[in-house]
Scaffold this active site. Structure first.
Site, PDB file in Angstrom:
ATOM      1  N   SER A 293       0.702  -1.159   0.102  1.00 38.78           N
ATOM      2  CA  SER A 293      -0.117  -0.082   0.017  1.00 38.78           C
ATOM      3  C   SER A 293       0.869   1.287   0.044  1.00 38.78           C
ATOM      4  CB  SER A 293      -0.969   0.007   1.009  1.00 38.78           C
ATOM      5  OG  SER A 293      -1.893   1.267   1.117  1.00 38.78           O
ATOM      6  N   GLU A 294       0.524   2.035  -0.792  1.00 38.81           N
ATOM      7  CA  GLU A 294       1.365   3.509  -0.740  1.00 38.81           C
ATOM      8  C   GLU A 294       1.703   4.258   0.230  1.00 38.81           C
ATOM      9  OE1 GLU A 294      -2.423   4.273  -3.668  1.00 38.81           O
ATOM     10  OE2 GLU A 294      -1.247   2.602  -2.704  1.00 38.81           O
ATOM     11  N   ASN A 295       0.571   4.006   1.080  1.00 35.15           N
ATOM     12  CA  ASN A 295       0.772   4.893   2.380  1.00 35.15           C
ATOM     13  C   ASN A 295       1.693   4.194   3.584  1.00 35.15           C
ATOM     14  OD1 ASN A 295      -1.358   2.787   2.760  1.00 35.15           O
ATOM     15  ND2 ASN A 295      -1.778   3.500   4.658  1.00 35.15           N
TER      16      ASN A 295
END
Length: 460
Positions: A293-295
């Site tokens: 996940s990019e977060n």
């Protein structure tokens, strides 16, 4: 002289922010990791004509959007200025009225611009955004046979960030995915101000420091107690409901996610976008598929229910998730290094349109003021297999598989697989070939509901 960066209150920490300042305000999605106490203090302090740099503006009276509602902002540099289906926000109203200028930036480019600004790097070339509106007016250079866009490093006057704890030296410790934008935002700022839940007595163990105090000028303790809700995954009309075509039910969103999961090879690292793609996490248990996940998390699993969740662990959709053995947390710069560096194998995204050249549009529609690019442009700019999940027609009955996208592009010729609620299509280099059709439907019906030319020879 003994170092002590602790301020007595958020109000004291932002008291000297003058009119006309550029202020980066961290935070993910609508509610997560925002420096709410500092933001409220800045609203009450009243500085005007601010340039706000942010991923998203958040929601409610405690996040960046409150400064816009209070008419303190005249410029935005953001990844999200609007969200489809969310109604018209104060930001959209003021942008439309000419009161706020907006620059939309892909999420990975935003953190890289801030990191570069803080590192003394004036500019850099990236594959992200080539052939889209983001590249307009910028230098494009071919490097190793691939076009790259020139992006400028970005510095700000102040940064407002959030951490779990700090010491008097300004060292910060983060929990879960809480570090996401914090390091890059802080490094680009002349004065970085951190709001924390706890100020430790003594110092943080050096092994636990997530951001060294050299990057942090001021620390204060959170004073605003913001309730957080357990978000329920939403995928359009409901994950278990289905649309009807010709009086027959199509695949539900859950079934689409299950079909999509079955197409992912093992082993794979996979990124899941907002909406329907997020449901895929419930259909890969026991398989050699690691979710990214990019977060800032690698190795998360199923959606966590309301009785058993960790508020510091959430995915790109903002939903709380469980982590699997071998999981890791990291900042967003590292996350997008994984994407653009070709370490992520498969990317699953939602879309408004996919066209006959395998181009993708998923960040803005004609009725939106601005849009929400998020990380999608970065995700399709890597070397991953790009899988799109979307309904076959939009809510008005218009085709989403079109001859040519008339919505702003996310990426050119980047889509490999499309899973709609009627069919699975795979790009063969010249056109989409139908591999599977939802039960009860015929190839002729799929063709009838599709604007672009399809190869149905494999299912005829």
């Amino acid at each position: 002289m003994t170092i002590n960066k602790i301020y007595s209150s958020p109000a004291d920490a932002v008291a000297d922010v003058p009119d006309g300042s550029s202020v980066s305000i961290a935070g993910f999605g609508m509610t997560h990791s925002f420096p709410t106490s500092l933001t409220v203090a800045l609203r009450e302090q009243g500085a005007r004509e601010l340039c706000i740099v942010a991923n998203s503006l958040g929601a409610g009276p405690y996040r960046s959007n409150t400064l816009i509602e209070n008419r303190q902002v005249n410029r935005l540099i953001v990844s999200f200025s609007a969200r489809a289906g969310a109604g018209v926000s104060a930001a959209e109203e003021q942008i439309a009225a000419g009161l706020i200028d907006v620059e939309l930036v892909p999420q990975g480019t935003l953190v890289e611009r801030l990191r570069a600004g803080g590192a003394g790097i004036g500019a850099f070339f990236t594959r992200t955004g080539v052939g889209t509106a983001i590249a307009e007016g910028k230098e494009v250079r071919t490097i190793d046979g691939v076009d790259h866009v020139l992006e400028q490093g970005l510095k700000v006057d102040y940064a407002l960030i959030k951490a779990d704890r700090a010491d008097r030296f300004g060292n910060l410790e983060f929990g879960g995915v809480g570090r996401n934008f914090m390091p890059s935002f802080a490094k680009a700022a002349k004065i970085a101000i951190a709001e924390v839940d706890e100020i430790v007595d003594g110092e943080i163990d050096p092994e636990r420091v997530g951001l060294p105090g050299i990057f942090v000028a001021r620390v204060c303790k959170s004073t605003v107690d913001v309730p957080h809700d357990h978000l329920t995954p939403k995928a359009g009309r409901g994950a278990s409901s289905s649309r009807t075509y010709h009086g027959k039910p199509a695949w539900t969103r859950e079934q689409m996610a299950e079909v999509a999961a079955s197409l992912v090879p093992e082993p794979s690292y996979m990124n899941l976008g907002l909406g329907i793609p997020g449901l895929i996490s419930n259909y890969i248990e026991g398989r050699d598929i690691t979710l990214h996940s990019e977060n800032g998390v690698l190795g998360y699993g199923t959606i966590a229910d309301k009785e058993n969740y960790d508020p510091s662990v959430y995915n790109a959709s903002g939903h709380y998730v469980h982590v699997n053995p071998g999981a890791s947390f990291f900042e967003s710069v590292t996350s997008f290094e994984m994407v653009r560096g070709g370490k992520v194998d498969v990317v699953a995204l939602g879309a408004f349109q996919v066209d006959a050249k395998a181009s993708l549009a998923n960040w803005s529609t004609p009725d939106m003021v601005g849009g929400g690019i998020g990380g999608a442009m970065d995700l399709v700019a890597g070397d991953a297999t790009v899988m799109v999940l979307m309904t076959h027609l939009d809510a008005a009955g218009n085709a989403k598989l079109v001859k040519e996208c008339d919505y702003p592009l996310t990426g050119q010729s980047c889509v490999d697989i499309v899973v709609t609620d009627l069919a699975v299509l795979r790009w063969d280099g010249t056109r989409f070939k139908v591999e599977r059709i939802a039960p009860g439907f015929t190839p002729a019906e799929v063709v009838e509901l599709t604007e672009l030319d399809l190869d149905v020879s494999a299912v005829s």
